[in-house]
Structures are given as structure tokens and as C-alpha cells.
Write an enzyme that holds these catalytic residues in place. Structure first.
Site, short mmCIF file in Angstrom:
data_model
loop_
_atom_site.label_atom_id
_atom_site.label_comp_id
_atom_site.label_asym_id
_atom_site.label_seq_id
_atom_site.Cartn_x
_atom_site.Cartn_y
_atom_site.Cartn_z
N GLU A 46 0.84 -1.22 0.00
CA GLU A 46 0.00 0.00 0.00
C GLU A 46 0.86 1.25 0.00
OE1 GLU A 46 -3.26 -0.23 -0.17
OE2 GLU A 46 -3.60 -2.30 0.48
N THR A 47 0.39 2.24 -0.72
CA THR A 47 0.92 3.60 -0.62
C THR A 47 -0.23 4.50 -0.21
OG1 THR A 47 2.63 3.25 -2.30
CG2 THR A 47 1.98 5.52 -1.86
#
Length: 288
Positions: A46-47
């Protein structure tokens, strides 16, 4: 354009453990397609993108922010570990002065607060429904092979599929489990399922630290073969194991290679507090 960014290991107090997330602080509005390009460049599960809600907002003084999460392939509606990582950046790196932070997300308002050396996330609690194992036999076999299964459940709100292994198994059996992401994709093409949780009852009499339950999480439909530690999966696991164990306060461990510990408390308002520690391992700037 320079973007302040961090890599944070969530649900651990040690570098290179837990679940890493990239966190980007957006001083200015980002072109829509840039979010996905950056997430692909970061190539973590995830970003997170924290944005100001008003031009006069400040990452140190404001208490409300917008928050979005992207895997390397697409945006997701909820991500616990990247939310914890985002709160860690604001509390620890930006020295935010507020006792609680509110994030405006696709899953509504999420609140994070500090409690000693933990960050506590106020997350929605998702319930599961029993499934006929014969109807999902191919997916179960793709996930756990010939291992004995005690229960299978489905969470329609999150599109997560839960497989509980027999209580005869131990933590080491779950850790050794080899899951082929391609087999999962081949077994489930309907779009009904976007993540598979494999879980096991804990052992309070074991030699290791006591946990109420263990789990692993696989989401190849989102481009994540295995997620190291998953807050959103525990928004599902919390309701299941609370019912099974008759407990509202629990401690869980996600048995990926990196591993991570989560503190769980079911709230009176029907939501769940999921707590964990964090370690900021990288600070820098992204130039685009």
C-alpha cells in the site's frame, strides 16, 4: 514537484518487521493518475496519500485530513496498516499536536489516537456468514491444500473469504503453509472474493507469547500475493473470533514472514479498535 514521503513498518516496533507502507504528504493537489503511478513505483502493498482538506491546513496543527490508499495496481476502500503508518508519520515525524486525528476516506471517517507506545485505529467491524464448503471447495483447496478445515465464512462488505483451520493445527503449521497466488486467481474469477484469510485459534499454553488467534492474508486480486500484516482483515477477524471465543479484548498475530502483533478491542458502538506499534525506516522526497 517534490512530495515528502516516508516508509513506515506498521504493527511492529522493529525495522524490517510488520507491514511496510509508503506515506506521501500532499502539499498540493495531485493529478488523479499520478496516485497510481506513484504506488506502482513504490511497489509496496500500500501507498497512502494524506491530503490537506483546506489550503490553510497544516500537517503539524490540523486534526482532519483526507486519506487514500493504493496498491501497485489499484485503489482500495480500506487499509489498516497504511492508516496506522499515516498516523505515525503525522504524530512522530510531523509532531502533530492533536490527541486524535480524523481521516476522511472511502470507508468514512477513521480516527487514530496515541495510547502509550501504540497507535489505536477506530475501524468499522465487519461480520461474516457461514458458507457451504462444497460450493467453495476449489478455492479452499487452492488456499490450504489438504489441510483439515473447521469453518469457512464470507464477509460481503469487504469481499473477504475466511478459512479457519482445524484446532488440531499449531502456529507453525500456519507459518509453513505454501499458498500459490496463481491458484487462488484461477479458483475465484467471479469478482465476489478479493481476499482470503486463513486463520487458526491461538494457544495460550504455548511457549511463545500468548495470542488469541493467528492469521495470514492473501489478496492477489489486488496485486498482493501475501500481505504481511493486515488491519482491514482484522476488522473481519475481530468479529469472528469475538463470537467464537466470547471475548471483546484480544491479542492477535499475523504469521507472515515479517510478522506483526495487533491489539483488538470491540467497542460498544459496534466498531473495533485495532492497535499496533510502528517504525519509520525511511524519509525523503519524491520528485515528479
Amino acid at each position: 514537484m517534490q512530495i515528502s514521503m516516508f516508509t513506515v513498518d506498521a504493527f511492529t516496533d522493529q525495522p524490517f518487521r510488520g507491514n511496510p507502507a509508503a506515506v506521501c504528504l500532499l502539499e498540493d493537489k495531485l493529478e488523479e493518475n499520478q496516485h497510481q503511478k506513484i504506488a506502482n513505483e513504490m511497489n509496496l502493498s500500500e501507498t497512502a496519500f494524506i491530503r490537506k482538506l483546506h489550503p490553510t491546513d497544516d500537517f503539524t496543527k490540523s486534526s482532519r485530513f483526507g486519506l487514500r490508499w493504493f496498491t501497485p495496481t489499484n485503489e482500495v476502500p480500506l487499509c489498516g496498516h497504511a492508516t496506522l503508518a499515516s498516523a505515525a508519520v503525522l504524530f512522530h515525524a510531523k509532531k502533530n499536536v492533536n490527541p486524535t486525528l480524523t481521516f476522511i476516506t472511502l470507508s468514512g471517517e477513521l480516527i487514530a489516537r496515541q495510547e502509550e507506545d501504540h497507535i489505536i485505529l477506530d475501524l468499522p467491524l465487519f461480520f461474516t456468514h457461514p458458507q457451504d464448503i462444497k460450493e467453495v471447495e476449489e478455492l479452499v483447496k487452492a488456499a490450504v491444500g489438504d489441510k483439515s478445515v473447521q469453518d469457512v465464512r464470507y464477509s460481503p462488505d469487504t469481499k473477504k473469504f475466511l478459512i479457519r483451520l482445524s484446532d488440531a493445527y499449531e502456529r507453525a503449521d500456519l507459518e509453513k503453509l505454501k499458498v500459490d497466488a496463481e491458484k487462488l486467481l484461477s479458483a475465484e474469477k467471479t469478482g465476489r472474493i478479493k481476499g482470503v484469510i486463513v486463520t487458526l485459534k491461538g494457544d495460550s499454553h504455548g511457549k511463545q507469547e500468548s495470542y488469541d488467534f493467528y492469521s495470514r492474508y492473501f489478496a492477489p486480486w489486488y496485486g498482493v500475493s501475501e500481505d504481511p500484516v493486515t488491519g482491514s482483515a482484522h476488522a473481519v477477524l475481530s468479529s469472528y473470533w469475538s463470537q467464537q471465543l466470547g471475548k471483546r479484548e484480544m491479542c492477535a498475530f499475523q504469521c507472515s514472514t515479517r510478522g506483526g502483533r495487533l491489539k483488538i478491542s470491540l467497542r460498544q458502538d459496534g466498531r473495533v479498535d485495532v492497535g499496533g506499534q510502528s517504525s519509520i525506516v525511511l524519509k525523503g522526497f519524491l520528485t515528479i
